[in-house]
Design an enzyme around this catalytic site. Structure first.
Site, PDB file in Angstrom:
ATOM      1  N   TYR A   1       0.783  -1.237   0.000  1.00  0.00           N
ATOM      2  CA  TYR A   1       0.000   0.000   0.000  1.00  0.00           C
ATOM      3  C   TYR A   1       0.812   1.284   0.000  1.00  0.00           C
ATOM      4  O   TYR A   1       0.288   2.334  -0.357  1.00  0.00           O
ATOM      5  CB  TYR A   1      -0.975   0.015   1.184  1.00  0.00           C
ATOM      6  CG  TYR A   1      -2.160  -0.867   0.929  1.00  0.00           C
ATOM      7  CD1 TYR A   1      -3.295  -0.380   0.289  1.00  0.00           C
ATOM      8  CD2 TYR A   1      -2.141  -2.211   1.286  1.00  0.00           C
ATOM      9  CE1 TYR A   1      -4.379  -1.193   0.027  1.00  0.00           C
ATOM     10  CE2 TYR A   1      -3.217  -3.038   1.033  1.00  0.00           C
ATOM     11  CZ  TYR A   1      -4.333  -2.524   0.404  1.00  0.00           C
ATOM     12  OH  TYR A   1      -5.398  -3.333   0.137  1.00  0.00           O
TER      13      TYR A   1
ATOM     14  N   GLY B   1       3.053   4.020  -1.393  1.00  0.00           N
ATOM     15  CA  GLY B   1       3.288   4.412  -2.768  1.00  0.00           C
ATOM     16  C   GLY B   1       1.946   4.642  -3.432  1.00  0.00           C
ATOM     17  O   GLY B   1       0.949   4.891  -2.766  1.00  0.00           O
TER      18      GLY B   1
ATOM     19  N   GLY C   1      -1.451   3.818  -5.149  1.00  0.00           N
ATOM     20  CA  GLY C   1      -2.409   2.726  -5.228  1.00  0.00           C
ATOM     21  C   GLY C   1      -2.135   1.677  -4.173  1.00  0.00           C
ATOM     22  O   GLY C   1      -1.351   1.878  -3.263  1.00  0.00           O
TER      23      GLY C   1
ATOM     24  N   HIS D   1      -4.093   5.525   4.950  1.00  0.00           N
ATOM     25  CA  HIS D   1      -3.881   6.781   4.231  1.00  0.00           C
ATOM     26  C   HIS D   1      -4.587   6.758   2.871  1.00  0.00           C
ATOM     27  O   HIS D   1      -5.229   7.740   2.480  1.00  0.00           O
ATOM     28  CB  HIS D   1      -2.379   7.014   4.062  1.00  0.00           C
ATOM     29  CG  HIS D   1      -2.025   8.334   3.491  1.00  0.00           C
ATOM     30  ND1 HIS D   1      -1.533   8.476   2.215  1.00  0.00           N
ATOM     31  CD2 HIS D   1      -2.079   9.586   4.017  1.00  0.00           C
ATOM     32  CE1 HIS D   1      -1.300   9.762   1.993  1.00  0.00           C
ATOM     33  NE2 HIS D   1      -1.617  10.454   3.067  1.00  0.00           N
ATOM     34  N   ASP D   2      -4.490   5.641   2.165  1.00  0.00           N
ATOM     35  CA  ASP D   2      -5.197   5.507   0.885  1.00  0.00           C
ATOM     36  C   ASP D   2      -6.696   5.709   1.076  1.00  0.00           C
ATOM     37  O   ASP D   2      -7.356   6.373   0.274  1.00  0.00           O
ATOM     38  CB  ASP D   2      -4.952   4.128   0.267  1.00  0.00           C
ATOM     39  CG  ASP D   2      -3.578   3.984  -0.352  1.00  0.00           C
ATOM     40  OD1 ASP D   2      -2.805   4.961  -0.350  1.00  0.00           O
ATOM     41  OD2 ASP D   2      -3.268   2.874  -0.830  1.00  0.00           O
TER      42      ASP D   2
ATOM     43  N   ASP E   1      -2.451  13.290   5.886  1.00  0.00           N
ATOM     44  CA  ASP E   1      -0.998  13.114   5.871  1.00  0.00           C
ATOM     45  C   ASP E   1      -0.442  13.068   7.295  1.00  0.00           C
ATOM     46  O   ASP E   1       0.446  12.274   7.603  1.00  0.00           O
ATOM     47  CB  ASP E   1      -0.332  14.226   5.064  1.00  0.00           C
ATOM     48  CG  ASP E   1      -0.634  14.137   3.571  1.00  0.00           C
ATOM     49  OD1 ASP E   1      -1.216  13.120   3.131  1.00  0.00           O
ATOM     50  OD2 ASP E   1      -0.282  15.081   2.843  1.00  0.00           O
TER      51      ASP E   1
END
Length: 137
Positions: free
Chosen positions: A47, A49, A51, A67-68, A111
């Site tokens: 996860y 990076g 996508g 975070h995604d 973030d």
């Protein structure tokens, strides 16, 4: 998230000034964790990076999955997560988001949650997952 950090690295290395939150994210990761954002997290696990899919490999990868999802919720609210910039301060080990409009403050909050999670999970960081191939996810 893999592509996000890859893009941040590319932009940081090739363009002197870039709008958007990618450079803020890179800076925030490095200040809070003490690690190079691109090298250590740009291709980490399933996860971290751009996508992500599959099962997160460890606590660090779970942070990136969270975070995604946070970014996904912002996209549903029509926030431009790849180009929206924001301001923050780093004071006494705290990240303080300094915006009063909806998208920038929430992007900064996503973030901030990520970097605090990464710091809490520094113990779980495993170099075997540093450049983990996506097809194994």
């Amino acid at each position: 998230m893999k592509r996000l950090l890859t893009l941040a690295w590319f932009l940081a290395c090739s363009v002197p000034a870039v709008p958007g939150g990618l450079l803020e994210l890179k800076s925030m990761i490095e200040k809070v964790t003490g690690k190079n954002a691109v090298k250590n997290y740009g291709f980490y696990g399933c996860y971290c990076g751009w996508g992500g899919h599959g099962t997160p490999k460890d606590g660090t990868d779970w942070c990136c999955r969270m975070h995604d999802r946070c970014y996904g919720l912002l996209e549903e609210k029509h926030c431009a997560i790849r180009t929206q910039s924001y301001d923050y301060r780093f004071t006494q080990d705290l990240v303080i988001c300094e915006h009063d409009s909806f998208c920038p403050v929430r992007l900064c909050a996503c973030d901030r949650k990520l970097v605090y999670c990464l710091r809490r999970n520094l113990w779980s960081y495993n170099r075997l997952y540093q450049y983990y191939p996506n097809f194994l996810c």
